[in-house]
Design a protein around this motif. Structure first.
Motif, PDB file in Angstrom:
ATOM      1  N   ARG A  24      64.750  31.994  51.310  1.00 35.24           N
ATOM      2  CA  ARG A  24      65.403  31.031  52.216  1.00 35.24           C
ATOM      3  C   ARG A  24      65.009  29.588  51.900  1.00 35.24           C
ATOM      4  O   ARG A  24      65.818  28.680  52.045  1.00 35.24           O
ATOM      5  CB  ARG A  24      65.037  31.373  53.654  1.00 35.24           C
ATOM      6  N   PHE A  25      63.747  29.387  51.496  1.00 31.65           N
ATOM      7  CA  PHE A  25      63.234  28.050  51.186  1.00 31.65           C
ATOM      8  C   PHE A  25      62.595  28.072  49.793  1.00 31.65           C
ATOM      9  O   PHE A  25      61.372  28.122  49.663  1.00 31.65           O
ATOM     10  CB  PHE A  25      62.197  27.612  52.229  1.00 31.65           C
ATOM     11  N   PRO A  26      63.402  28.042  48.738  1.00 31.96           N
ATOM     12  CA  PRO A  26      62.879  28.226  47.383  1.00 31.96           C
ATOM     13  C   PRO A  26      61.854  27.183  46.936  1.00 31.96           C
ATOM     14  O   PRO A  26      61.049  27.458  46.048  1.00 31.96           O
ATOM     15  CB  PRO A  26      64.120  28.164  46.496  1.00 31.96           C
ATOM     16  N   LEU A  27      61.851  26.021  47.534  1.00 33.41           N
ATOM     17  CA  LEU A  27      60.896  24.983  47.133  1.00 33.41           C
ATOM     18  C   LEU A  27      59.624  24.989  47.977  1.00 33.41           C
ATOM     19  O   LEU A  27      58.729  24.163  47.773  1.00 33.41           O
ATOM     20  CB  LEU A  27      61.557  23.605  47.202  1.00 33.41           C
ATOM     21  N   ALA A  28      59.532  25.937  48.908  1.00 34.95           N
ATOM     22  CA  ALA A  28      58.355  26.007  49.783  1.00 34.95           C
ATOM     23  C   ALA A  28      57.102  26.318  48.974  1.00 34.95           C
ATOM     24  O   ALA A  28      57.131  27.075  48.010  1.00 34.95           O
ATOM     25  CB  ALA A  28      58.561  27.078  50.851  1.00 34.95           C
ATOM     26  N   LYS A  29      56.006  25.703  49.380  1.00 31.79           N
ATOM     27  CA  LYS A  29      54.698  25.981  48.783  1.00 31.79           C
ATOM     28  C   LYS A  29      53.949  26.869  49.773  1.00 31.79           C
ATOM     29  O   LYS A  29      53.290  26.383  50.676  1.00 31.79           O
ATOM     30  CB  LYS A  29      53.951  24.684  48.528  1.00 31.79           C
ATOM     31  N   VAL A  30      54.084  28.173  49.584  1.00 32.04           N
ATOM     32  CA  VAL A  30      53.553  29.142  50.536  1.00 32.04           C
ATOM     33  C   VAL A  30      52.105  29.500  50.204  1.00 32.04           C
ATOM     34  O   VAL A  30      51.769  29.762  49.056  1.00 32.04           O
ATOM     35  CB  VAL A  30      54.412  30.428  50.556  1.00 32.04           C
TER      36      VAL A  30
END
Length: 162
Positions: A24-30
């Motif tokens: 859903r949020f491909p650029l998220a830094k999880v």
């Protein structure tokens, strides 16, 4: 940040929640937070796209440093997952690098990088072309999910007798 308490919950967070968030949020830094610091789960979370794994036993300072590192584009892995408590033994440390898929040759190249050797010197040492050494280093960076030689050196700090 995704949090898992216990082995089952951590497994679920890594294998189900992490892929959903990144889809859903491909650029998220999880970053995964868990009370379970299994090298296999840490490796799996990085493999699936997490940018860090913080153990709940970490101090506030370590958590803050980890978040800053991830925010700056780095990868955070707890020292306990790669360094263990007995830094004198090289074989178990090398086994941990093999867990993330490094070959014996790549491990030798990591050792050379830690000593500050240039690609040309590494190539001569192993009878390789300089371009082959560059490919090995690029593959090492990809497997360790880092972007520079310095990050390789930092990530493997304490794993070898330098």
């Amino acid at each position: 940040m995704l949090c898992g308490l216990g082995a089952e919950a951590t497994h679920r967070v890594i294998d189900q929640d992490l892929p959903l968030v990144l889809e859903r949020f491909p650029l998220a830094k999880v970053v995964i937070i868990s009370d379970v610091e299994s090298p296999l789960q840490i490796g799996r979370s990085l493999e699936l796209g997490a940018k860090g794994f913080i153990g709940m036993s970490s101090t506030f300072e370590i958590v803050l440093a980890a978040i800053r590192l991830v925010w700056a584009g780095g990868i955070f892995i707890p020292a306990s997952s790669i360094g263990g408590t007995n830094m004198a033994s090289a074989a178990p440390q090398e086994a941990k690098l093999q867990l993330v898929g490094l070959t014996p040759r790549q491990i030798e190249i990591v050792k050379c990088l830690r000593r500050g050797e240039r690609n040309m010197d590494i190539a001569k040492k192993f009878g390789l072309k300089e371009s082959t050494v560059s490919v090995h280093i690029r593959n090492i960076m990809e497997k360790l999910k880092v972007k520079s030689r310095m990050e390789i050196i930092y990530l493997t700090k304490g794993m070898f007798e330098d």
